[in-house]
Design a protein around this motif. Structure first.
Motif, PDB file in Angstrom:
ATOM      1  N   THR A 146      24.217 100.959 -45.201  1.00  0.00           N
ATOM      2  CA  THR A 146      25.003  99.723 -45.162  1.00  0.00           C
ATOM      3  C   THR A 146      24.330  98.575 -45.910  1.00  0.00           C
ATOM      4  N   ASP A 147      23.060  98.696 -46.223  1.00  0.00           N
ATOM      5  CA  ASP A 147      22.333  97.646 -46.939  1.00  0.00           C
ATOM      6  C   ASP A 147      22.943  97.456 -48.329  1.00  0.00           C
ATOM      7  N   PRO A 148      23.432  96.249 -48.650  1.00  0.00           N
ATOM      8  CA  PRO A 148      24.047  96.021 -49.962  1.00  0.00           C
ATOM      9  C   PRO A 148      23.072  96.244 -51.127  1.00  0.00           C
ATOM     10  N   GLN A 149      21.781  96.153 -50.862  1.00  0.00           N
ATOM     11  CA  GLN A 149      20.765  96.322 -51.908  1.00  0.00           C
ATOM     12  C   GLN A 149      20.143  97.729 -51.912  1.00  0.00           C
ATOM     13  N   TYR A 150      20.776  98.673 -51.212  1.00  0.00           N
ATOM     14  CA  TYR A 150      20.194 100.006 -51.040  1.00  0.00           C
ATOM     15  C   TYR A 150      19.884 100.685 -52.379  1.00  0.00           C
ATOM     16  N   HIS A 154      26.060 114.171 -61.732  1.00  0.00           N
ATOM     17  CA  HIS A 154      24.992 113.482 -62.460  1.00  0.00           C
ATOM     18  C   HIS A 154      23.793 114.407 -62.638  1.00  0.00           C
ATOM     19  N   SER A 155      23.079 114.180 -63.707  1.00  0.00           N
ATOM     20  CA  SER A 155      21.855 114.925 -63.979  1.00  0.00           C
ATOM     21  C   SER A 155      20.816 114.647 -62.895  1.00  0.00           C
ATOM     22  N   GLU A 156      19.928 115.599 -62.680  1.00  0.00           N
ATOM     23  CA  GLU A 156      18.835 115.421 -61.727  1.00  0.00           C
ATOM     24  C   GLU A 156      17.859 114.341 -62.190  1.00  0.00           C
ATOM     25  N   THR A 157      17.923 113.978 -63.457  1.00  0.00           N
ATOM     26  CA  THR A 157      17.040 112.936 -63.982  1.00  0.00           C
ATOM     27  C   THR A 157      17.697 111.551 -63.958  1.00  0.00           C
ATOM     28  N   ASP A 158      18.969 111.486 -63.632  1.00  0.00           N
ATOM     29  CA  ASP A 158      19.687 110.203 -63.625  1.00  0.00           C
ATOM     30  C   ASP A 158      19.608 109.572 -62.232  1.00  0.00           C
ATOM     31  N   TYR A 159      18.414 109.118 -61.893  1.00  0.00           N
ATOM     32  CA  TYR A 159      18.182 108.546 -60.560  1.00  0.00           C
ATOM     33  C   TYR A 159      18.988 107.271 -60.329  1.00  0.00           C
ATOM     34  N   VAL A 160      19.292 106.536 -61.393  1.00  0.00           N
ATOM     35  CA  VAL A 160      20.082 105.306 -61.243  1.00  0.00           C
ATOM     36  C   VAL A 160      21.494 105.652 -60.758  1.00  0.00           C
ATOM     37  N   ALA A 161      22.122 106.645 -61.393  1.00  0.00           N
ATOM     38  CA  ALA A 161      23.470 107.057 -60.974  1.00  0.00           C
ATOM     39  C   ALA A 161      23.447 107.623 -59.559  1.00  0.00           C
ATOM     40  N   ARG A 209      23.024 104.652 -57.041  1.00  0.00           N
ATOM     41  CA  ARG A 209      24.278 103.894 -56.929  1.00  0.00           C
ATOM     42  C   ARG A 209      25.362 104.727 -56.245  1.00  0.00           C
ATOM     43  N   GLY A 210      25.371 106.028 -56.540  1.00  0.00           N
ATOM     44  CA  GLY A 210      26.354 106.915 -55.924  1.00  0.00           C
ATOM     45  C   GLY A 210      26.150 107.062 -54.425  1.00  0.00           C
TER      46      GLY A 210
END
Length: 168
Positions: free
Chosen positions: A150-154, A131-138, A141-142
């Protein structure tokens, strides 16, 4: 005797309030945490390819902006546990289980360096570097999918911290 009890009570109250005020004044804000460690996060992004936004968000979340007992007593800003290969200093901390072995560092900077090295060298995180360094969402989630926490909302918590603080 009554006067002595009242005086003692007042002194204890004053000392308690003074101690609470001192603790409140030493609490670091998110903004202070970001300002203090952003240069390390950016340096690690350039060296390792880990987004600075992710590093800062994890540090904020895992250490309560440097205010948690673990970060204050052990300089552990990322909640990294000992694992079998760890040969450095350790301490015990109640996290997923009581008294877990966690890494202890001489400085916050050492904790940040170990975090970057940990993400960079653990095979389970290899897919993140696609993933790109700018793709903080990926990346967020990764990290969750790879088992960082372990937090499901991490992932959602990291994304929220990044967006609320404009770390993207």
């Amino acid at each position: 005797m009554k006067f002595l009890k009242q005086t003692t009570y007042i002194l204890v109250l004053i000392l308690t309030l003074s101690a609470l005020e001192a603790v409140a004044q030493t609490r670091q804000t998110r903004e202070e945490y970001i300002d203090k460690y952003k240069h390390i996060a950016i340096e690690h992004m350039e060296r390792y390819g880990i987004p600075a936004s992710i590093t800062l968000a994890q540090g904020i979340l895992e250490s309560d902006s440097g205010n948690s007992l673990l970060s204050r007593s052990s300089n552990n800003h990322f909640g990294i546990k000992c694992k079998k290969s760890w040969t450095g200093a350790t301490t015990s901390h109640d996290d997923d289980a009581k008294g877990e072995c966690v890494r202890k560092y001489h400085s916050a900077e050492e904790s940040f360096e170990d975090h970057a090295n940990y993400i960079d060298t653990q095979q389970r995180y290899d897919s993140l570097f696609r993933h790109s360094e700018t793709d903080y969402v990926a990346w967020a989630r990764g990290l969750k999918a790879a088992g960082y926490a372990t937090d499901p909302q991490y992932a959602e918590k990291l994304i929220r911290i990044i967006e609320e603080n404009k770390l993207y």
